[in-house]
Design a protein around this motif. Sequence first.
Motif, PDB file in Angstrom:
ATOM      1  N   MET A  89       0.841  -1.186   0.000  1.00 54.58           N
ATOM      2  CA  MET A  89       0.000   0.000   0.000  1.00 54.58           C
ATOM      3  C   MET A  89       0.882   1.243   0.000  1.00 54.58           C
ATOM      4  O   MET A  89       1.875   1.315   0.698  1.00 54.58           O
ATOM      5  N   GLY A  90       0.517   2.273  -0.795  1.00 56.04           N
ATOM      6  CA  GLY A  90       1.275   3.507  -0.867  1.00 56.04           C
ATOM      7  C   GLY A  90       1.029   4.407   0.321  1.00 56.04           C
ATOM      8  O   GLY A  90       0.154   4.157   1.145  1.00 56.04           O
ATOM      9  N   LYS A  91       1.811   5.451   0.375  1.00 55.72           N
ATOM     10  CA  LYS A  91       1.673   6.433   1.455  1.00 55.72           C
ATOM     11  C   LYS A  91       0.500   7.369   1.166  1.00 55.72           C
ATOM     12  O   LYS A  91       0.107   7.582   0.024  1.00 55.72           O
ATOM     13  N   SER A  92      -0.004   7.970   2.241  1.00 53.47           N
ATOM     14  CA  SER A  92      -1.176   8.832   2.145  1.00 53.47           C
ATOM     15  C   SER A  92      -0.993  10.072   3.006  1.00 53.47           C
ATOM     16  O   SER A  92      -0.513   9.985   4.135  1.00 53.47           O
ATOM     17  N   VAL A  93      -1.390  11.205   2.454  1.00 58.87           N
ATOM     18  CA  VAL A  93      -1.332  12.490   3.154  1.00 58.87           C
ATOM     19  C   VAL A  93      -2.706  13.137   3.071  1.00 58.87           C
ATOM     20  O   VAL A  93      -3.356  13.108   2.025  1.00 58.87           O
ATOM     21  N   ILE A  94      -3.138  13.709   4.183  1.00 60.45           N
ATOM     22  CA  ILE A  94      -4.363  14.504   4.174  1.00 60.45           C
ATOM     23  C   ILE A  94      -3.984  15.969   4.342  1.00 60.45           C
ATOM     24  O   ILE A  94      -3.155  16.316   5.179  1.00 60.45           O
ATOM     25  N   ILE A  95      -4.578  16.797   3.509  1.00 59.23           N
ATOM     26  CA  ILE A  95      -4.391  18.250   3.602  1.00 59.23           C
ATOM     27  C   ILE A  95      -5.661  18.819   4.212  1.00 59.23           C
ATOM     28  O   ILE A  95      -6.751  18.651   3.667  1.00 59.23           O
ATOM     29  N   ILE A  96      -5.494  19.466   5.357  1.00 63.37           N
ATOM     30  CA  ILE A  96      -6.618  20.008   6.116  1.00 63.37           C
ATOM     31  C   ILE A  96      -6.531  21.532   6.086  1.00 63.37           C
ATOM     32  O   ILE A  96      -5.518  22.105   6.484  1.00 63.37           O
ATOM     33  N   ASN A  97      -7.588  22.160   5.607  1.00 62.04           N
ATOM     34  CA  ASN A  97      -7.648  23.616   5.502  1.00 62.04           C
ATOM     35  C   ASN A  97      -8.750  24.163   6.387  1.00 62.04           C
ATOM     36  O   ASN A  97      -9.869  23.635   6.410  1.00 62.04           O
ATOM     37  N   GLY A  98      -8.427  25.237   7.094  1.00 64.37           N
ATOM     38  CA  GLY A  98      -9.335  25.828   8.054  1.00 64.37           C
ATOM     39  C   GLY A  98     -10.215  26.932   7.506  1.00 64.37           C
ATOM     40  O   GLY A  98     -10.445  27.035   6.296  1.00 64.37           O
ATOM     41  N   PRO A  99     -10.682  27.784   8.412  1.00 65.31           N
ATOM     42  CA  PRO A  99     -11.727  28.753   8.094  1.00 65.31           C
ATOM     43  C   PRO A  99     -11.332  29.766   7.034  1.00 65.31           C
ATOM     44  O   PRO A  99     -10.201  30.224   6.978  1.00 65.31           O
ATOM     45  N   ASN A 100     -12.303  30.036   6.187  1.00 60.41           N
ATOM     46  CA  ASN A 100     -12.252  31.055   5.138  1.00 60.41           C
ATOM     47  C   ASN A 100     -11.378  30.672   3.953  1.00 60.41           C
ATOM     48  O   ASN A 100     -11.349  31.401   2.966  1.00 60.41           O
ATOM     49  N   LEU A 101     -10.700  29.543   4.021  1.00 61.32           N
ATOM     50  CA  LEU A 101      -9.876  29.137   2.885  1.00 61.32           C
ATOM     51  C   LEU A 101     -10.737  28.693   1.706  1.00 61.32           C
ATOM     52  O   LEU A 101     -10.270  28.675   0.571  1.00 61.32           O
ATOM     53  N   ASN A 102     -11.997  28.385   1.948  1.00 66.28           N
ATOM     54  CA  ASN A 102     -12.932  28.108   0.857  1.00 66.28           C
ATOM     55  C   ASN A 102     -13.191  29.355   0.008  1.00 66.28           C
ATOM     56  O   ASN A 102     -13.693  29.239  -1.107  1.00 66.28           O
ATOM     57  N   LEU A 103     -12.808  30.514   0.508  1.00 69.89           N
ATOM     58  CA  LEU A 103     -13.014  31.772  -0.222  1.00 69.89           C
ATOM     59  C   LEU A 103     -11.780  32.212  -1.013  1.00 69.89           C
ATOM     60  O   LEU A 103     -11.777  33.308  -1.588  1.00 69.89           O
ATOM     61  N   LEU A 104     -10.753  31.378  -1.030  1.00 72.05           N
ATOM     62  CA  LEU A 104      -9.541  31.754  -1.770  1.00 72.05           C
ATOM     63  C   LEU A 104      -9.881  32.052  -3.225  1.00 72.05           C
ATOM     64  O   LEU A 104     -10.740  31.416  -3.820  1.00 72.05           O
ATOM     65  N   GLY A 105      -9.155  33.007  -3.772  1.00 71.76           N
ATOM     66  CA  GLY A 105      -9.393  33.444  -5.141  1.00 71.76           C
ATOM     67  C   GLY A 105     -10.138  34.758  -5.179  1.00 71.76           C
ATOM     68  O   GLY A 105      -9.947  35.569  -6.081  1.00 71.76           O
ATOM     69  N   THR A 106     -10.993  34.966  -4.168  1.00 70.53           N
ATOM     70  CA  THR A 106     -11.746  36.223  -4.090  1.00 70.53           C
ATOM     71  C   THR A 106     -11.494  36.954  -2.786  1.00 70.53           C
ATOM     72  O   THR A 106     -11.679  38.166  -2.710  1.00 70.53           O
ATOM     73  N   ARG A 107     -11.075  36.240  -1.757  1.00 69.16           N
ATOM     74  CA  ARG A 107     -10.831  36.838  -0.435  1.00 69.16           C
ATOM     75  C   ARG A 107      -9.460  37.503  -0.405  1.00 69.16           C
ATOM     76  O   ARG A 107      -8.441  36.836  -0.572  1.00 69.16           O
ATOM     77  N   GLU A 108      -9.436  38.799  -0.178  1.00 68.30           N
ATOM     78  CA  GLU A 108      -8.195  39.559  -0.034  1.00 68.30           C
ATOM     79  C   GLU A 108      -7.101  39.076  -0.994  1.00 68.30           C
ATOM     80  O   GLU A 108      -6.041  38.616  -0.575  1.00 68.30           O
ATOM     81  N   PRO A 109      -7.339  39.196  -2.291  1.00 72.04           N
ATOM     82  CA  PRO A 109      -6.365  38.684  -3.262  1.00 72.04           C
ATOM     83  C   PRO A 109      -4.996  39.371  -3.168  1.00 72.04           C
ATOM     84  O   PRO A 109      -3.987  38.776  -3.552  1.00 72.04           O
ATOM     85  N   GLU A 110      -4.957  40.566  -2.604  1.00 77.33           N
ATOM     86  CA  GLU A 110      -3.662  41.241  -2.423  1.00 77.33           C
ATOM     87  C   GLU A 110      -2.788  40.517  -1.402  1.00 77.33           C
ATOM     88  O   GLU A 110      -1.564  40.656  -1.399  1.00 77.33           O
ATOM     89  N   ILE A 111      -3.403  39.720  -0.540  1.00 81.07           N
ATOM     90  CA  ILE A 111      -2.663  38.928   0.454  1.00 81.07           C
ATOM     91  C   ILE A 111      -2.558  37.473   0.006  1.00 81.07           C
ATOM     92  O   ILE A 111      -1.487  36.878   0.059  1.00 81.07           O
ATOM     93  N   TYR A 112      -3.689  36.900  -0.425  1.00 79.56           N
ATOM     94  CA  TYR A 112      -3.758  35.463  -0.680  1.00 79.56           C
ATOM     95  C   TYR A 112      -3.695  35.085  -2.152  1.00 79.56           C
ATOM     96  O   TYR A 112      -3.665  33.895  -2.473  1.00 79.56           O
ATOM     97  N   GLY A 113      -3.707  36.072  -3.042  1.00 75.92           N
ATOM     98  CA  GLY A 113      -3.649  35.784  -4.471  1.00 75.92           C
ATOM     99  C   GLY A 113      -5.010  35.398  -5.030  1.00 75.92           C
ATOM    100  O   GLY A 113      -6.026  35.467  -4.349  1.00 75.92           O
ATOM    101  N   ARG A 114      -5.005  34.983  -6.278  1.00 81.62           N
ATOM    102  CA  ARG A 114      -6.243  34.641  -6.985  1.00 81.62           C
ATOM    103  C   ARG A 114      -6.427  33.136  -7.147  1.00 81.62           C
ATOM    104  O   ARG A 114      -7.403  32.680  -7.722  1.00 81.62           O
ATOM    105  N   THR A 115      -5.496  32.360  -6.629  1.00 80.11           N
ATOM    106  CA  THR A 115      -5.593  30.910  -6.699  1.00 80.11           C
ATOM    107  C   THR A 115      -6.712  30.429  -5.779  1.00 80.11           C
ATOM    108  O   THR A 115      -6.794  30.844  -4.631  1.00 80.11           O
TER     109      THR A 115
END
Length: 145
Positions: free
Chosen positions: A1-27
């Motif tokens: 069996m291969g290795k596995s990684v979980i990436i856990i993202n917290g609050p407001n990261l669902n808004l990336l791309g539109t939230r404060e793009p000058e800080i967080y970018g447009r991705t």
Amino acid sequence: MGKSVIIINGPNLNLLGTREPEIYGRTTLADIEALARDHGRRLGVDVSFVQSNLEGELVDAIQKARGVHDGIILNAAAYTHTSVALMDALKATGVPAVEVHLSNIFSREPFRHHSYISPVAIGVICGFGAKGYVLALDALVATFD
């Protein structure tokens, strides 16, 4: 069996791309997930994702990682600076974790300079935007050897 990684993202990261793009970018979070999934494939690692605005759901995701995933990449967002519960969950599971931040938290407001996650993480990557997740995968996978 291969290795596995979980990436856990917290609050407001669902808004990336539109939230404060000058800080967080447009991705967007979907862009980051695709980038991480592709990089994980190149590394031979399965990558899964969780995002929640709720602290308890993030604690649950960390606890569920034990025995399932070989590592955690955690961007706890604002909970980085407030959550003893996330810190305790990481300590309790014993799953190696890398803390990630899109922005350089040390060049921002003073309250962001303190992290409850850092003392229980194997490393911290901040200030490299979406590329930080790729760097975190490289760093975490290097510990699997």
